[in-house]
Design an enzyme around this catalytic site. Structure first.
Site, short mmCIF file in Angstrom:
data_model
loop_
_atom_site.label_atom_id
_atom_site.label_comp_id
_atom_site.label_asym_id
_atom_site.label_seq_id
_atom_site.Cartn_x
_atom_site.Cartn_y
_atom_site.Cartn_z
N MET A 34 0.85 -1.20 0.00
CA MET A 34 0.00 0.00 0.00
C MET A 34 0.88 1.24 0.00
SD MET A 34 -3.42 -0.91 2.12
CE MET A 34 -2.79 -0.59 3.74
N ALA A 36 4.01 3.86 1.06
CA ALA A 36 4.68 4.27 2.31
C ALA A 36 5.76 3.25 2.63
CB ALA A 36 3.68 4.41 3.46
N GLY A 40 11.04 -2.95 5.48
CA GLY A 40 10.29 -4.22 5.48
C GLY A 40 9.78 -4.55 4.07
N HIS A 41 9.22 -3.54 3.39
CA HIS A 41 8.74 -3.77 2.02
C HIS A 41 9.90 -4.11 1.09
CE1 HIS A 41 5.50 -0.88 3.45
NE2 HIS A 41 4.79 -1.91 3.02
N GLN A 65 -10.36 -2.33 2.63
CA GLN A 65 -9.86 -3.05 3.81
C GLN A 65 -9.77 -2.15 5.04
OE1 GLN A 65 -5.97 -3.93 1.71
NE2 GLN A 65 -5.18 -3.83 3.78
N GLU A 152 5.39 -11.75 6.87
CA GLU A 152 4.83 -12.54 7.98
C GLU A 152 4.36 -11.65 9.12
OE1 GLU A 152 7.77 -15.43 9.05
OE2 GLU A 152 7.04 -16.85 7.53
N LYS A 153 4.65 -10.35 9.05
CA LYS A 153 4.17 -9.48 10.13
C LYS A 153 2.64 -9.55 10.21
CE LYS A 153 3.39 -4.99 11.55
NZ LYS A 153 2.33 -4.54 10.70
N ASP A 154 1.99 -9.56 9.03
CA ASP A 154 0.54 -9.72 9.01
C ASP A 154 0.28 -11.22 8.82
OD1 ASP A 154 -0.34 -6.90 9.15
OD2 ASP A 154 0.85 -6.74 7.34
N ARG A 191 2.66 2.28 9.81
CA ARG A 191 1.90 3.04 10.82
C ARG A 191 2.76 3.43 12.02
NH1 ARG A 191 -2.63 -0.57 9.05
NH2 ARG A 191 -4.25 0.78 8.21
O1 PAF Z 1 -0.24 -5.90 3.66
C1 PAF Z 1 -0.60 -4.95 2.92
O2 PAF Z 1 0.13 -4.00 2.69
C2 PAF Z 1 -1.98 -4.99 2.30
O3 PAF Z 1 -2.91 -5.58 3.15
C3 PAF Z 1 -2.01 -5.66 0.91
C4 PAF Z 1 -1.61 -7.13 0.99
C5 PAF Z 1 -1.08 -4.91 -0.03
C6 PAF Z 1 -3.43 -5.60 0.33
O4 PAF Z 1 -3.88 -4.29 0.19
#
Ligand code: PAF
Length: 285
Positions: A34, A36, A40-41, A65, A152-154, A191
């Site tokens: 998403m 930002a 991690g990304h 979401q 894996e954080k989420d 966040r």
């Molecule tokens: O983890 C995220 O950043 C979001 O939930 C995702 C997987 C990009 C879906 O919008």
């Protein structure tokens, strides 16, 4: 590895680039985000770089979401900074569609995964996983990747995604990438920027307290007692509230009463207006 990154904004353009790559025998990888972007990304791009030749990074702040009263409008957005960060990685293409491209007028399909998406985050954020499952299905259909990577954080999000990809026989491999942590152990998250300085100092304790819980669980302490002790320790450390600390089966996310299979502790603690998510593997003792 600095390079100029092409940005495409429509399904048609993305499919065109993917078809060209595929016809040259390249493997396609997808890194959904998403925006930002933080380290991690960028680690997700690294995690997929030996599994794909054309790496597509999607940047889309998905409205479906976010629940009412959540931070959809305030969610940090800075495409130029995201592109600058990605241009130093193995990413080949950025897919940054508009809301109208992802949800065209008349759009009326939702993907809902029962069971696994109804607990934990599903209870605290009703409808959240419907939005995630729907947008990730669209991203997978738009880019038709051989492989897609999620952090894996989420952890519950990853489990939900694995479930619908299996149920719908979507021909993409899903891989999970390890949590990236700041120096004090706090899991990297877009966040975290919402935290004030004093709150940011408290936040690192989530990792410390979960690490202690893992040790206690492995040394034979009763699992519910481990969870209760962790909740008390979080409140004593200065967290405002704790949504849950739960030791679960690492695959089904069912609550465990003994460590007789791969386990995971899932936790969410609140600080100021931020819900801090974390989780950790608990190997069998
Ligand atoms: O983890 C995220 O950043 C979001 O939930 C995702 C997987 C990009 C879906 O919008």
């Amino acid at each position: 590895m600095s390079q100029h990154l092409e940005v495409v904004r429509t399904v048609a353009e993305l499919r065109d680039r993917v078809a060209n790559a595929r016809s040259s025998g390249l493997r396609i990888g997808l890194v959904p985000t998403m925006g930002a972007l933080h380290h991690g990304h960028l680690s997700l791009v690294d995690a997929i770089s030996d599994k794909a030749d054309l790496i597509v990074v999607s940047i889309f702040v998905n409205p479906t979401q976010f629940g009412e009263g959540e931070d959809f409008e305030a969610y940090p957005r800075d495409e130029n900074s995201d592109l600058a960060k990605l241009s130093a990685t193995a990413a080949s293409l950025v897919y940054a569609p508009s809301v109208e491209e992802m949800y065209p007028a008349g759009d009326s399909t939702t993907i809902r995964v029962s069971g696994i998406s109804e607990r934990f985050e599903g209870m605290h954020r009703p409808g959240h996983f419907d939005g995630v499952a729907t947008v990730v299905s669209k991203l997978l259909l738009h880019s038709a990747p051989d492989v897609a990577v999620f952090g894996e954080k989420d952890y519950q999000q990853l489990a939900v995604i694995r479930q619908f990809v299996k149920d719908l026989a979507i021909p993409s491999s899903i891989i999970g990438a390890p949590i990236v942590r700041e120096a004090d152990g706090l899991a990297a998250s877009s966040r975290n920027v919402y935290l004030s300085e004093p709150a940011r100092e408290i936040a690192g304790n989530l990792n410390v307290i979960l690490t202690a819980l893992v040790q206690e669980a492995k040394s034979g302490m009763e699992l519910r007692a481990c969870e209760e002790q962790a909740v008390k320790a979080l409140l004593a450390a200065g967290f405002d509230d704790v949504d849950y600390v739960s030791i679960v089966d690492a695959q089904s996310l069912d609550t465990l009463s003994s460590l007789d299979r791969p386990a995971r502790v899932l936790a969410v603690a609140r600080l100021e207006k931020v819900r801090l998510l974390d989780n950790m593997a608990i190997e069998a003792p």
